[in-house]
Design a protein around this motif. Structure first.
Motif, PDB file in Angstrom:
ATOM      1  N   ALA A  58       4.123  28.647 -45.091  1.00 42.41           N
ATOM      2  CA  ALA A  58       4.048  30.106 -45.245  1.00 42.41           C
ATOM      3  C   ALA A  58       5.238  30.617 -46.048  1.00 42.41           C
ATOM      4  O   ALA A  58       5.088  31.480 -46.928  1.00 42.41           O
ATOM      5  CB  ALA A  58       3.995  30.777 -43.870  1.00 42.41           C
ATOM      6  N   ALA A  59       6.426  30.087 -45.782  1.00 40.66           N
ATOM      7  CA  ALA A  59       7.616  30.493 -46.531  1.00 40.66           C
ATOM      8  C   ALA A  59       7.476  30.114 -48.009  1.00 40.66           C
ATOM      9  O   ALA A  59       7.845  30.888 -48.907  1.00 40.66           O
ATOM     10  CB  ALA A  59       8.862  29.853 -45.926  1.00 40.66           C
ATOM     11  N   ARG A  60       6.914  28.945 -48.268  1.00 43.41           N
ATOM     12  CA  ARG A  60       6.719  28.532 -49.665  1.00 43.41           C
ATOM     13  C   ARG A  60       5.692  29.413 -50.369  1.00 43.41           C
ATOM     14  O   ARG A  60       5.843  29.750 -51.544  1.00 43.41           O
ATOM     15  CB  ARG A  60       6.280  27.072 -49.728  1.00 43.41           C
ATOM     16  N   LEU A  61       4.630  29.770 -49.652  1.00 41.27           N
ATOM     17  CA  LEU A  61       3.631  30.662 -50.245  1.00 41.27           C
ATOM     18  C   LEU A  61       4.242  32.020 -50.561  1.00 41.27           C
ATOM     19  O   LEU A  61       3.945  32.619 -51.605  1.00 41.27           O
ATOM     20  CB  LEU A  61       2.436  30.823 -49.296  1.00 41.27           C
ATOM     21  N   ALA A  62       5.097  32.523 -49.673  1.00 42.30           N
ATOM     22  CA  ALA A  62       5.769  33.804 -49.925  1.00 42.30           C
ATOM     23  C   ALA A  62       6.617  33.716 -51.186  1.00 42.30           C
ATOM     24  O   ALA A  62       6.648  34.661 -51.995  1.00 42.30           O
ATOM     25  CB  ALA A  62       6.617  34.201 -48.720  1.00 42.30           C
ATOM     26  N   GLU A  63       7.290  32.596 -51.388  1.00 46.44           N
ATOM     27  CA  GLU A  63       8.093  32.412 -52.603  1.00 46.44           C
ATOM     28  C   GLU A  63       7.205  32.396 -53.852  1.00 46.44           C
ATOM     29  O   GLU A  63       7.542  32.997 -54.876  1.00 46.44           O
ATOM     30  CB  GLU A  63       8.883  31.104 -52.517  1.00 46.44           C
ATOM     31  N   ALA A  64       6.067  31.715 -53.757  1.00 45.32           N
ATOM     32  CA  ALA A  64       5.155  31.641 -54.904  1.00 45.32           C
ATOM     33  C   ALA A  64       4.589  33.020 -55.230  1.00 45.32           C
ATOM     34  O   ALA A  64       4.456  33.381 -56.406  1.00 45.32           O
ATOM     35  CB  ALA A  64       4.027  30.649 -54.612  1.00 45.32           C
ATOM     36  N   ILE A  65       4.264  33.794 -54.203  1.00 43.05           N
ATOM     37  CA  ILE A  65       3.754  35.156 -54.424  1.00 43.05           C
ATOM     38  C   ILE A  65       4.830  36.026 -55.057  1.00 43.05           C
ATOM     39  O   ILE A  65       4.570  36.820 -55.960  1.00 43.05           O
ATOM     40  CB  ILE A  65       3.240  35.754 -53.101  1.00 43.05           C
ATOM     41  N   ALA A  66       6.063  35.870 -54.600  1.00 39.10           N
ATOM     42  CA  ALA A  66       7.172  36.655 -55.161  1.00 39.10           C
ATOM     43  C   ALA A  66       7.363  36.340 -56.638  1.00 39.10           C
ATOM     44  O   ALA A  66       7.675  37.226 -57.439  1.00 39.10           O
ATOM     45  CB  ALA A  66       8.455  36.387 -54.383  1.00 39.10           C
ATOM     46  N   GLU A  67       7.173  35.082 -57.019  1.00 40.98           N
ATOM     47  CA  GLU A  67       7.301  34.709 -58.427  1.00 40.98           C
ATOM     48  C   GLU A  67       6.246  35.387 -59.289  1.00 40.98           C
ATOM     49  O   GLU A  67       6.502  35.766 -60.434  1.00 40.98           O
ATOM     50  CB  GLU A  67       7.188  33.194 -58.590  1.00 40.98           C
ATOM     51  N   VAL A  68       5.052  35.564 -58.731  1.00 42.82           N
ATOM     52  CA  VAL A  68       3.948  36.163 -59.487  1.00 42.82           C
ATOM     53  C   VAL A  68       4.017  37.686 -59.458  1.00 42.82           C
ATOM     54  O   VAL A  68       3.906  38.350 -60.489  1.00 42.82           O
ATOM     55  CB  VAL A  68       2.586  35.695 -58.921  1.00 42.82           C
ATOM     56  N   GLU A  69       4.200  38.252 -58.275  1.00 41.50           N
ATOM     57  CA  GLU A  69       4.111  39.702 -58.088  1.00 41.50           C
ATOM     58  C   GLU A  69       5.455  40.412 -58.095  1.00 41.50           C
ATOM     59  O   GLU A  69       5.506  41.634 -58.226  1.00 41.50           O
ATOM     60  CB  GLU A  69       3.410  40.011 -56.753  1.00 41.50           C
ATOM     61  N   GLY A  70       6.534  39.650 -57.876  1.00 38.29           N
ATOM     62  CA  GLY A  70       7.844  40.277 -57.821  1.00 38.29           C
ATOM     63  C   GLY A  70       8.095  41.067 -56.557  1.00 38.29           C
ATOM     64  O   GLY A  70       8.972  41.929 -56.525  1.00 38.29           O
ATOM     65  N   VAL A  71       7.315  40.795 -55.524  1.00 40.08           N
ATOM     66  CA  VAL A  71       7.499  41.487 -54.243  1.00 40.08           C
ATOM     67  C   VAL A  71       7.610  40.465 -53.120  1.00 40.08           C
ATOM     68  O   VAL A  71       7.057  39.369 -53.211  1.00 40.08           O
ATOM     69  CB  VAL A  71       6.341  42.472 -53.931  1.00 40.08           C
ATOM     70  N   HIS A  72       8.303  40.859 -52.065  1.00 40.46           N
ATOM     71  CA  HIS A  72       8.451  39.987 -50.906  1.00 40.46           C
ATOM     72  C   HIS A  72       7.322  40.276 -49.918  1.00 40.46           C
ATOM     73  O   HIS A  72       7.133  41.419 -49.505  1.00 40.46           O
ATOM     74  CB  HIS A  72       9.797  40.228 -50.230  1.00 40.46           C
ATOM     75  N   VAL A  73       6.570  39.246 -49.579  1.00 43.35           N
ATOM     76  CA  VAL A  73       5.514  39.372 -48.570  1.00 43.35           C
ATOM     77  C   VAL A  73       6.117  39.044 -47.208  1.00 43.35           C
ATOM     78  O   VAL A  73       6.747  37.996 -47.047  1.00 43.35           O
ATOM     79  CB  VAL A  73       4.347  38.408 -48.872  1.00 43.35           C
ATOM     80  N   PRO A  74       5.954  39.929 -46.218  1.00 42.09           N
ATOM     81  CA  PRO A  74       6.487  39.634 -44.884  1.00 42.09           C
ATOM     82  C   PRO A  74       5.926  38.316 -44.354  1.00 42.09           C
ATOM     83  O   PRO A  74       4.722  38.039 -44.473  1.00 42.09           O
ATOM     84  CB  PRO A  74       6.010  40.813 -44.039  1.00 42.09           C
ATOM     85  N   THR A  75       6.816  37.520 -43.787  1.00 40.33           N
ATOM     86  CA  THR A  75       6.444  36.190 -43.308  1.00 40.33           C
ATOM     87  C   THR A  75       6.989  35.993 -41.906  1.00 40.33           C
ATOM     88  O   THR A  75       8.075  36.460 -41.582  1.00 40.33           O
ATOM     89  CB  THR A  75       7.031  35.108 -44.241  1.00 40.33           C
ATOM     90  N   GLY A  76       6.222  35.301 -41.084  1.00 38.67           N
ATOM     91  CA  GLY A  76       6.671  35.003 -39.731  1.00 38.67           C
ATOM     92  C   GLY A  76       6.066  33.705 -39.258  1.00 38.67           C
ATOM     93  O   GLY A  76       5.445  32.961 -40.022  1.00 38.67           O
ATOM     94  N   SER A  77       6.258  33.415 -37.976  1.00 44.14           N
ATOM     95  CA  SER A  77       5.680  32.212 -37.382  1.00 44.14           C
ATOM     96  C   SER A  77       4.976  32.595 -36.097  1.00 44.14           C
ATOM     97  O   SER A  77       5.363  33.545 -35.411  1.00 44.14           O
ATOM     98  CB  SER A  77       6.757  31.164 -37.119  1.00 44.14           C
TER      99      SER A  77
END
Length: 197
Positions: A58-77
């Protein structure tokens, strides 16, 4: 996550590699793009990883999304230990922390993230856990590996790789953050020992 017959000892070299480091990276990038396309952007997305490796993914997906969209997606466990229907059959293990983003999950599009989808019981437990935490607008499922053999009517919305397996085989997902290497291996049960992550 509790002991399941789709894990082998981290770092073990049994079996054959079915996903390399580069293939894992490409699969996660593709899933990130699929999530953004289906959601029409990153707005209202929340990624909840199922410990242990699901949280890492999930943390890696958030990083990949940030690279594309330039926004931080909230992430948790989201630990599902106490929601499992097979607790009496599993060895006792300590629950991992559940960490929900400060804004919560109400009216959000929650994406559950896990490493391997097998029988579907972990996902069923995760859905029960989410119901106790809030009321999302939608819940989707992203997994790195779908190995089949479902026992419940559950399917992933986003899959890194469909990996047909025999019930006697073991799937091991290793990630650098948890295991020191990025790879997915498949081995016969006779060649692999189980682990409690």
């Amino acid at each position: 996550m509790s002991t399941r017959p789709d894990r082998t000892t981290p770092g073990a070299s049994a079996g054959r590699v079915v996903l390399s480091e580069n293939e894992i990276r490409r699969a996660l990038r593709r899933i990130a793009h699929e999530l953004l396309e289906r959601n029409k952007g990153a707005e209202d997305l929340v990624l909840l990883g199922i410990p242990r490796r699901g949280a890492t993914l999930a943390a890696r997906l958030a990083e990949a999304i940030a690279e594309v969209e330039g926004v931080h997606v909230p992430t948790g466990s989201l630990d599902v230990t106490m929601y499992r229907d097979d607790l009496r059959l599993q060895p006792i293990r300590a629950a991992a922390p559940t960490q929900i983003p400060p804004a919560g999950i109400d009216d959000a599009v929650v994406v559950l993230v896990d490493d391997v989808l097998f029988h579907g019981r972990t996902v069923r437990a995760a859905l029960d856990a989410i119901g106790d935490l809030g009321r999302p607008r939608a819940v989707r499922l992203a997994v790195l590996i779908d190995r089949g053999h479902r026992e419940l009517p559950i399917r992933a919305d986003h899959v890194g790789k469909n990996l047909p397996t025999a019930l006697s085989e073991r799937v091991q997902v290793s990630l650098v953050e948890d295991d020191g290497v990025d790879e997915v291996r498949i081995a016969d049960a006779a060649d692999a020992s189980e682990v409690t992550p």
